[in-house]
Enzyme design. Structure first.
Site, PDB file in Angstrom:
ATOM      1  CB  VAL A   9      -0.954   0.043   1.218  1.00  0.00           C
ATOM      2  CG1 VAL A   9      -1.874  -1.164   1.226  1.00  0.00           C
ATOM      3  CG2 VAL A   9      -0.184   0.117   2.520  1.00  0.00           C
ATOM      4  CB  SER A  10       1.682   3.727  -2.210  1.00  0.00           C
ATOM      5  OG  SER A  10       0.558   3.764  -3.067  1.00  0.00           O
ATOM      6  CB  THR A  11      -2.524   6.265  -0.642  1.00  0.00           C
ATOM      7  OG1 THR A  11      -3.452   5.224  -1.006  1.00  0.00           O
ATOM      8  CG2 THR A  11      -1.747   6.688  -1.868  1.00  0.00           C
TER       9      THR A  11
END
Length: 213
Positions: A9-11
């Site tokens: 996940v990046s956000t």
């Protein structure tokens, strides 16, 4: 033989848990989970990520690597295609939750291998293209918001030109004409002349701001 889920996940609006729930709902029985939280799939290769590095070490021939889609491995075309091909060469099966795609080295038929590799390349390219399109849309949104903010900051577009501003300020300086006479001579409203009279510097600044728009 182990089934490993790799999640990334990046956000803040994404969660590792959601990706595992999706995989299990699709029928996968997950033995282990490797996850990288808050890590970019563009600027950081899979092998450079903490859990991505562990993933390379943990996977063995016959294992199954599950990902929600190939964009979880990354959004860089070269990185994703190289990672998938290396895993396949090591006898690892790669499966996606979305569309239930399977990539492995079982086939030795040249045509089927070419189709498989082309599909891998297409999916990896799509992942990168989606990122770039999203980034461009975000950039356009930011630029639009800035332009709107700048327009609000500049205020209403002035009704006078630089030439007329000079005429008004000169006539005011001479003191030979009243507001009504200056308005009539320049074709401006009395309110505009009064605003210029009250703050000539602000009037000039507003004109300069709009000339740069």
């Amino acid at each position: 033989m182990t089934t490993i889920l790799y999640a990334r996940v990046s956000t803040a609006d994404q969660t590792i848990g959601h990706q595992r729930t999706q995989a299990e709902a699709a029928g996968f029985k997950i033995d282990q989970v490797f996850s990288d939280d808050g890590v970019s799939g563009v600027s950081t290769t899979l092998r450079e990520r903490p859990e991505g590095k562990r993933l390379y070490d943990a996977l063995r021939s016959g294992d199954t690597l599950v990902v929600r889609w190939v964009d979880r491995l990354g959004r860089n075309y070269v990185d994703v295609t190289e990672a998938i091909r290396e895993f396949i060469s090591r006898g690892i099966i790669i499966r996606t939750v979305i569309n239930n795609m399977t990539f492995d080295g079982a086939t030795k038929d040249p045509i089927q291998m070419a189709v498989r590799d082309a599909l891998i390349g297409f999916m990896a390219a799509t992942a990168q293209a989606q990122h770039e399109a999203t980034k461009a849309a975000q950039r356009a949104g930011i630029d639009g918001a800035k332009a709107k903010a700048e327009k609000v900051y500049r205020g209403r577009k002035p009704s006078y030109s630089a030439e007329k501003l000079t005429m008004v300020t000169d006539m005011l300086a001479l003191g030979s004409a009243g507001t009504t006479d200056i308005a009539s001579a320049t074709g401006l409203s009395r309110q505009t002349v009064l605003r210029i009279k009250e703050d000539p510097a602000a009037a000039a600044g507003l004109l300069a701001a709009w000339s740069k728009a």
